[in-house]
Each structure stands twice: as C-alpha cells, then as structure tokens.
Design an enzyme around this catalytic site. Structure first.
Site, PDB file in Angstrom:
ATOM      1  N   THR A  70       0.943  -1.401  -0.010  1.00  0.00           N
ATOM      2  CA  THR A  70       0.181  -0.133   0.096  1.00  0.00           C
ATOM      3  C   THR A  70       0.875   1.224   0.063  1.00  0.00           C
ATOM      4  O   THR A  70       0.651   2.212  -0.854  1.00  0.00           O
ATOM      5  CB  THR A  70      -0.822   0.058   1.246  1.00  0.00           C
ATOM      6  OG1 THR A  70      -1.785  -1.179   1.178  1.00  0.00           O
ATOM      7  CG2 THR A  70      -1.825   1.438   1.256  1.00  0.00           C
ATOM      8  N   ASN A 150      -4.933  -9.653  -8.098  1.00  0.00           N
ATOM      9  CA  ASN A 150      -5.046 -10.242  -6.703  1.00  0.00           C
ATOM     10  C   ASN A 150      -6.561 -10.877  -6.629  1.00  0.00           C
ATOM     11  O   ASN A 150      -6.409 -11.837  -5.697  1.00  0.00           O
ATOM     12  CB  ASN A 150      -5.130  -9.124  -5.615  1.00  0.00           C
ATOM     13  CG  ASN A 150      -6.084  -7.949  -5.639  1.00  0.00           C
ATOM     14  OD1 ASN A 150      -5.871  -7.087  -6.876  1.00  0.00           O
ATOM     15  ND2 ASN A 150      -6.935  -7.787  -4.920  1.00  0.00           N
ATOM     16  N   GLN A 179       1.212  -9.243  -6.391  1.00  0.00           N
ATOM     17  CA  GLN A 179       0.694 -10.579  -6.349  1.00  0.00           C
ATOM     18  C   GLN A 179       1.509 -11.371  -7.408  1.00  0.00           C
ATOM     19  O   GLN A 179       1.278 -12.511  -7.528  1.00  0.00           O
ATOM     20  CB  GLN A 179      -0.686 -10.655  -6.931  1.00  0.00           C
ATOM     21  CG  GLN A 179      -1.816 -10.152  -5.868  1.00  0.00           C
ATOM     22  CD  GLN A 179      -1.847 -11.208  -4.610  1.00  0.00           C
ATOM     23  OE1 GLN A 179      -1.184 -12.087  -4.754  1.00  0.00           O
ATOM     24  NE2 GLN A 179      -2.364 -10.490  -3.552  1.00  0.00           N
ATOM     25  N   SER A 199       5.356  -6.600  -1.869  1.00  0.00           N
ATOM     26  CA  SER A 199       5.131  -6.482  -0.516  1.00  0.00           C
ATOM     27  C   SER A 199       5.554  -7.857   0.287  1.00  0.00           C
ATOM     28  O   SER A 199       5.376  -8.838  -0.209  1.00  0.00           O
ATOM     29  CB  SER A 199       3.655  -6.341  -0.397  1.00  0.00           C
ATOM     30  OG  SER A 199       3.402  -6.685   0.948  1.00  0.00           O
ATOM     31  N   GLY A 200       6.590  -7.602   1.208  1.00  0.00           N
ATOM     32  CA  GLY A 200       7.140  -8.927   2.070  1.00  0.00           C
ATOM     33  C   GLY A 200       6.116  -9.861   2.438  1.00  0.00           C
ATOM     34  O   GLY A 200       6.321 -11.186   2.402  1.00  0.00           O
ATOM     35  N   HIS A 201       4.908  -9.559   2.979  1.00  0.00           N
ATOM     36  CA  HIS A 201       4.180 -10.614   3.580  1.00  0.00           C
ATOM     37  C   HIS A 201       3.543 -11.450   2.622  1.00  0.00           C
ATOM     38  O   HIS A 201       2.810 -12.529   2.865  1.00  0.00           O
ATOM     39  CB  HIS A 201       3.030 -10.017   4.292  1.00  0.00           C
ATOM     40  CG  HIS A 201       2.068  -9.093   4.128  1.00  0.00           C
ATOM     41  ND1 HIS A 201       0.705  -9.452   3.975  1.00  0.00           N
ATOM     42  CD2 HIS A 201       1.973  -7.977   3.346  1.00  0.00           C
ATOM     43  CE1 HIS A 201      -0.050  -8.680   3.446  1.00  0.00           C
ATOM     44  NE2 HIS A 201       0.723  -7.761   3.113  1.00  0.00           N
ATOM     45  N   THR A 237      13.615   6.131  10.634  1.00  0.00           N
ATOM     46  CA  THR A 237      14.474   5.351  10.783  1.00  0.00           C
ATOM     47  C   THR A 237      14.007   4.024  10.271  1.00  0.00           C
ATOM     48  O   THR A 237      12.925   3.370  10.514  1.00  0.00           O
ATOM     49  CB  THR A 237      14.399   5.083  12.534  1.00  0.00           C
ATOM     50  OG1 THR A 237      14.873   6.435  13.074  1.00  0.00           O
ATOM     51  CG2 THR A 237      15.654   4.276  12.904  1.00  0.00           C
ATOM     52  N   CYS A 323      -8.608  -6.823   1.833  1.00  0.00           N
ATOM     53  CA  CYS A 323      -9.058  -5.377   2.121  1.00  0.00           C
ATOM     54  C   CYS A 323     -10.469  -5.047   2.117  1.00  0.00           C
ATOM     55  O   CYS A 323     -11.111  -4.587   2.826  1.00  0.00           O
ATOM     56  CB  CYS A 323      -8.138  -4.193   1.425  1.00  0.00           C
ATOM     57  SG  CYS A 323      -6.527  -4.798   1.172  1.00  0.00           S
TER      58      CYS A 323
HETATM   59  C1  LIG Z   1      -2.218  -6.353  -5.827  1.00  0.00           C
HETATM   60  C2  LIG Z   1      -2.117  -5.874  -4.693  1.00  0.00           C
HETATM   61  N1  LIG Z   1      -1.472  -4.495  -4.459  1.00  0.00           N
HETATM   62  C3  LIG Z   1      -1.250  -4.066  -3.317  1.00  0.00           C
HETATM   63  C4  LIG Z   1      -1.570  -4.626  -2.115  1.00  0.00           C
HETATM   64  C5  LIG Z   1      -1.431  -4.017  -0.777  1.00  0.00           C
HETATM   65  O1  LIG Z   1      -0.066  -4.750   0.011  1.00  0.00           O
HETATM   66  P1  LIG Z   1       0.178  -4.662   1.371  1.00  0.00           P
HETATM   67  O2  LIG Z   1      -1.112  -5.445   1.978  1.00  0.00           O
HETATM   68  O3  LIG Z   1       1.350  -5.102   1.518  1.00  0.00           O
HETATM   69  O4  LIG Z   1      -0.176  -3.227   1.846  1.00  0.00           O
HETATM   70  C6  LIG Z   1      -2.207  -5.996  -2.251  1.00  0.00           C
HETATM   71  C7  LIG Z   1      -2.612  -6.759  -0.945  1.00  0.00           C
HETATM   72  O5  LIG Z   1      -3.430  -7.664  -0.814  1.00  0.00           O
HETATM   73  C8  LIG Z   1      -2.321  -6.641  -3.529  1.00  0.00           C
HETATM   74  O6  LIG Z   1      -2.857  -7.738  -3.531  1.00  0.00           O
END
Ligand SMILES: Cc1ncc(COP(=O)(O)O)c(C=O)c1O
Length: 380
Positions: A70, A150, A179, A199-201, A237, A323
């Site tokens: 995000t 996604n 994704q 995005s790491g997670h 930081t 989300c």
């Molecule tokens: C295509 C896509 N972009 C952005 C994001 C946002 O990533 P984050 O959850 O790391 O903020 C997601 C999260 O589901 C995603 O699937």
C-alpha cells in the site's frame, strides 16, 4: 488446517523469523548513527538492498524499502504525479487495480486536479493494448497497471504495455507487482518499467515490509519527509530487521519457486478440472492466469456462508481481496469482467503458496461438495 488464503498473506518462513530476531538483537543500532554499531547496521541494510536488487535484476540504488504494498503504490503513484505535473496532468490506470492504486488515483483526480483515464478490461480481466495506445497522450505522465490481479489472477501484458509507453518520453510506467513477484516472472528492465511495487508478507516475509523499484533518473516527490533515509525517498528510521527479513524471504521464495511453481500450476489445474465437474460452480479465473489463484462462484450460495463452512472444517480462504472482504460482498473486478451480479457476489478465492501440491485438492473438493449439499438444503 489447510490455509488457502496466501494472496491475503503468507505464513512467514521460520528462517525469516529467526533472521528478524537475530538482527533485532544484534544489530539494533540506528543505521544513520556514525559510531561502529551504526556503521555495521548500515552495512547490513546496504547488503539487503543489494540482495533485493539482484533478485529483481535491478541496481541497489534503485531499491527503496517501505512498509508494504500500500505504501509502495502510494509512493510510486502520488510521488510520480506530484513530481512530474509540470509535464502534464494526465494519468492512466485500469478499473481492476488494487484499492491502494485506485484510491491513490481517485485522490489525485478529486483533490489535486489530475485527469485520470480508467482502462476497462475484457471478460478475462485483461487490459487492451490498443485501448491503452488510443489513450496515451503527450501530457500522460504516468501509467499504472498491475502485473497479476489479486482477485482472479489475470496476468496483464506488461512487456507489451511497456513497449507502448516507451514511445512517450513524458510517461512513467508503474507496475503493482505485489501478487506477481515470485509467482510470475517479470523482467523489469526489458518491460521498460520505471516504478515497481512489492510487499514482503505476500512471499513469506513479514507484515509491514516491502520495497519499491525506482529506476535511476526517475523523479518522485517523497511522501514522508524528515531525516532523508532511503536514498532521500522515504524518511524515517529504517526497520533494519524487517528489511533484512524481506531480502531473505525474497531469496528463499524465489529459490523455492524455481522448483515448485510447476507443481503449484498443476495443483491449480487439478482444482479447476474438479471444480468444473461440480454442477452450479462457475470458474472466474481465466485459463491463462497466475498459478496460485483460483477464483470461483457458487451463485446460489453466499460466499460468506460457504467460507464459514470451510472454516468450521479447518480450511481457510477468502471472498475477494482481504482489504475489501469485510466491507463489501460484491467483487468490483468480477463486475468489470462483466460477470453477473450473483456470480460477483458469491466469489471465493483459493490462493496457494509455493509449498502447496496436489494433496490439497481432495480435502478441498470433498469439503466443497459437502458444503454445497448441506447449505443448499438449509437455504431451500
Ligand atoms: C495487488 C496488490 N497490491 C497491493 C496490495 C497491498 O499490499 P499490502 O498489504 O502490503 O499493503 C495488495 C494486498 O493484498 C495486493 O494484492
């Protein structure tokens, strides 16, 4: 337990967690401090940046660590729009982007006076290159198109899009690769990408970690100002342990993916063929899609009801994107793909990790069949 919600988030690898703890304990100093401990922390930070850059095939000074997808999307989009508005105020994106992209564009449009063209998609969720070409102008300063959707796993023709954009000297190309990374190969340089978010997670790293590729020479207005960390692009930081963990997760998952992606794709295909045999099930993911996402609907059943049924049987999956899943039951992506409202309302996403194989198919399909039979009776 069968966790099939890996597009929402993945379980961090044990080695990644161990790295996070070790770095937190042993390299706690601030990388900006000029003493020995600070220099060591800075050295480790630079090493992680180099590792992420190597894995993505770009230069170390083109990688900025962030708090996730995000933030990365907000930085790339708003940062590019604000820094380059003297060249034009026209922007292009697609109607099926992640909310972190769509809402950034809406804010630029509604509050900051930019003009935004939202490209439509076909029934597979694919953006048309001809449509893009028609809409590109000399005052278009940014195009943002996601690599992998996604919700349904559609892969956009990023390399072709990059070729088109390259002909417009004022236009930057941003790709939301959240994704796609470690699931679908993408050559950032060959596709003429200027900005790219990960995005790491989503690849067994930690929540609150991520990175943005910013091509050398591309100007962005930083969203966070202050101490000028992260090559002056993102003050604050650094989360050294988080960033080292991100680099490790990216390496481990990339290595795994080389061997495993074929198996993940076979698993998805097996799931698809089993789902096709269940009467009433509609498959929403196109045949040519990312290997880890399979979206389907059971139009006469509410997605939430079926998801709770799965949960009661130890299987975890999502409605659409994480989300939006708590807010709305209708998938905007599926509506844009011209799916019927009852299909868009009942969509369920199975999302695999690189560690899955065909063993998941039988328990999943059996539970689905039982669920459909039980819940349909209850609703009659
Ligand atoms: C295509 C896509 N972009 C952005 C994001 C946002 O990533 P984050 O959850 O790391 O903020 C997601 C999260 O589901 C995603 O699937």
């Amino acid at each position: 337990m069968l966790y099939l919600d890996n597009s929402a988030t993945t379980k961090p690898y044990k080695d990644v967690l161990a790295t996070f703890i070790k770095v937190t304990e042993e390299y706690f100093a601030n990388p900006s401090s000029i003493h020995k401990l600070g220099s060591e922390a800075e050295g480790l930070l630079n090493q992680s940046r180099k590792q992420v850059a190597n894995l993505l095939g770009v230069l170390p000074n083109e990688i900025i660590f962030t708090s996730g997808g995000t933030e990365g999307n907000n930085l790339a989009i708003k940062g590019a729009a604000f820094a380059n508005q003297h060249k034009g105020k026209h922007l292009i994106t697609s109607v099926i982007e992640h909310p972190s992209v769509l809402e950034s564009f809406k804010q630029l449009e509604k509050i900051h006076g930019f003009e935004v063209t939202y490209l439509s998609v076909d029934e597979n969720g694919t953006v048309s290159c001809e449509d893009l070409q028609k809409n590109l102008r000399n005052d278009t300063i940014l195009v943002s198109i996601m690599h992998v959707n996604n919700e349904v796993g559609t892969i956009q023709p990023i390399a072709e899009i990059g070729q088109l954009i390259k002909q417009f000297k004022n236009t930057l190309f941003h790709v939301d690769h959240v994704q796609g990374v470690t699931k679908v190969p993408l050559n950032i340089n060959d596709a003429h990408i200027d900005l790219c978010t990960i995005s790491g997670h989503k690849f067994h790293g930690l929540n609150g970690t991520g990175a943005v590729f910013i091509k050398t020479g591309v100007h962005l207005l930083p969203l966070f100002t202050g101490g000028s960390q992260e090559l002056e692009m993102r003050s604050g930081t650094e989360s050294l342990a988080g960033n080292v963990a991100l680099a490790k997760a990216l390496r481990l998952t990339t290595e795994k993916a080389e061997k495993q992606l074929k198996i993940v794709k076979e698993t998805q295909e097996k799931l698809r063929s089993e789902l096709m045999n269940i009467s009433g099930v509609v498959i929403n993911t196109p045949v040519f899609a990312a290997p880890h996402i399979l979206n389907f609907s059971v139009p006469n059943l509410k997605a939430e009801v079926l998801i709770h049924y799965f949960g009661e049987h130890g299987i975890y999956l999502s409605t659409t994107s994480a989300c939006s899943s708590r807010r709305s039951t209708v998938s905007h992506t599926l509506l844009e793909m011209k799916k019927k409202e009852e299909v868009a309302k009942s969509a369920i996403r199975v999302s695999l990790s690189v560690d899955h194989n065909e063993e998941i198919v039988e328990p999943f399909i059996t539970t689905l069949k039982n669920g459909i039979s039980k819940l349909t009776k209850v609703m009659r």
